[in-house]
Design an enzyme around this catalytic site. Structure first.
Site, PDB file in Angstrom:
ATOM      1  CB  ALA A   1      -0.906   0.001   1.232  1.00  0.00           C
ATOM      2  CE  LYS A   2       5.463   5.027  -0.464  1.00  0.00           C
ATOM      3  NZ  LYS A   2       6.717   4.302  -0.170  1.00  0.00           N
ATOM      4  N   GLY A   3       0.492   5.894   0.389  1.00  0.00           N
ATOM      5  CA  GLY A   3      -0.380   7.052   0.460  1.00  0.00           C
ATOM      6  C   GLY A   3       0.371   8.321   0.122  1.00  0.00           C
TER       7      GLY A   3
END
Ligand code: NAD
Length: 431
Positions: A120-122
């Protein structure tokens, strides 16, 4: 995608990469591994589709009383092997495609290193340097609230990335806890040590670059002592890698950051440079080195090149010019696919990001484990376990590269994709 599904899907989807984007680079890297995946290769399509993409509006009251709106993202690329794991980036150039690519690289990295996480990444498209500390806190807290429904210690665990640090993680954890009524430390990693953070986390990514770098140099019969090292980026990753290489007797001959580039063929003093950066905000003007043109950084005679800034920096033209024999990818996605081909044809070894910078997520994993157990390890234990995990992964990747006669990146993708797609196949397709 098969033809019927493609027609039913219609239109141009956000998952279709533009050729030169980081997401395009990620997809090209998956495609290079796909022919080696045997019976699992029919599942590769799933890696072209991020599982979940959340786009949020982050409105905050600015210090002057006006309302600012910022665009934020959290992408969960693949959760077949465990909860999502990946950092949060605050940068004015953040885009959805970039965050999708960074999430994809986290899926592959976590599998390549064999951690029980998905990817995941934001990110928030914002220039944090233009905000006051109070504005930065409000952005962080509102962004955390907006992505709150999809994060959690067993759902998705953010961490620091470009322009985010332990303080921002403390605000994220506090916001999550206020919203849920929990006293949950394991929702983010990279927290301050006295708030459930792990010893060794701040330096873990740079340390991993150094450990993998030394292993690669051993394989290539390149002595570390006296090696000339050029580094792009003097932030968390680049400065720690610089310090460790200098401590092992290497010469840091050039450093470029967002403000400029400096060089010293006899080696830059990293402690003095770190103090200068602390005072001045960047490496420019450092009296212990000569200021060079930004682009001249890529021509500096060196043995090892460490891109540790942003993706897409090692272009085909720069790959054709570098004098390095070894590239250690501290950044995520710094090398575009055409540059990979040029480096391979010139006999230059690339230790790929998904192994080379995995020290950070490895110690994030340790932090998450320690938070669940509420029992904390010593820094020596952490550094030993970090070295063991990344070295083991590196050796497996090196063997796979030799066995399949492919570059290390493709070897790492083969190993990782086998693990991800096997998990995907065993879970089956819901419903
Ligand atoms: P950071 O914000 O601490 O430092 C970034 C550095 O890059 C700064 O020195 C900045 O001046 C420089 N930079 C930015 N844009 C540049 C440009 N256009 N040209 C030259 N230099 C530029 O960030 P960081 O945490 O060190 O992350 C650097 C890279 O490492 C990113 O790709 C990040 O995704 C990756 N990474 C970070 C971690 C981590 O634990 N922090 C883990 C794995 C990978």
């Amino acid at each position: 995608m098969n033809e019927r599904a493609s027609v039913l899907n219609g239109g141009v989807s956000y998952v279709r990469p533009s050729a030169t984007s980081p997401w395009g680079t990620f997809i090209a890297q998956v495609e290079r591994a796909a022919p080696f995946l045997g019976p699992l290769s029919y599942l590769t399509e799933t890696l072209r589709w991020p599982k979940r993409v959340l786009i949020v509006d982050v409105p905050i009251e600015m210090d002057d009383g006006s309302i600012g709106h910022f665009e934020g993202y959290r992408v969960q690329h693949n959760l077949s092997r465990g909860p999502g794991k990946g950092g949060v980036r605050f940068h004015p150039a953040v885009t959805l495609e970039e965050v999708m690519a960074l999430a994809g690289w986290m899926t592959v990295k976590n599998a390549a290193i064999n951690l029980p996480f998905g990817g995941a990444k934001g990110g928030v498209r914002i220039d944090p340097k233009a905000l006051s500390s109070k504005e930065l806190e409000r952005v962080t807290r509102r962004y955390t609230s907006e992505i709150g429904p999809i994060i959690g210690p067993q759902k998705d665990i953010p961490a620091p990335d470009v322009n985010t640090d332990a303080q921002i993680m403390a605000w994220m954890m506090d916001t999550y806890d206020m919203n849920t009524g929990l006293a949950s430390t394991g929702v983010v990693t990279g927290k301050p040590v006295h708030l459930g953070g792990s010893l060794g986390r701040v330096k873990a990514t740079g340390r991993g670059v150094f450990v993998v770098g030394c292993a690669a140099m051993r394989r290539l019969a390149m002595p570390v002592e006296g090696a000339r090292v050029a580094i792009q980026g003097f932030g968390n990753v680049g400065s720690v890698a610089a310090d460790l290489f200098a401590g092992a007797g290497a010469r840091i001959v050039a450093i470029q950051d967002s403000g400029g580039a400096i060089a010293n063929a006899n080696g830059l003093s990293i402690a003095e440079l770190a103090a200068h950066r602390h005072r001045e905000g960047g490496v420019s003007g450092f009296p212990g080195g000569e200021t060079i043109e930004r682009e001249a950084f890529w021509d500096i005679p060196c043995d090892v090149l460490i891109p540790a800034a942003l993706e897409g920096q090692l272009t085909a033209a720069r790959a054709a010019r570098t004098t390095a024999r070894l590239v250690l990818e501290g950044a995520n996605g710094p090398t575009v696919p055409e540059a990979d081909d040029i480096l391979a044809s010139r006999g230059i070894t690339v230790a790929p990001d998904v192994i080379c910078n995995a020290g950070g997520v490895t110690v994030s994993y340790f932090e998450w484990v320690q938070d669940f157990a509420s029992y904390f390890w010593t820094e020596d234990e952490i550094n030993d376990r970090l070295a063991r995990i990344v070295l083991d992964a590196f050796e497996h990747v090196w063997e796979m590269a030799a066995k399949r006669n492919v570059p290390l990146r493709t070897a790492a993708f083969i190993l990782a994709c086998e693990r991800i797609l096997k998990a995907h196949a065993e879970r089956g397709l819901y419903p």
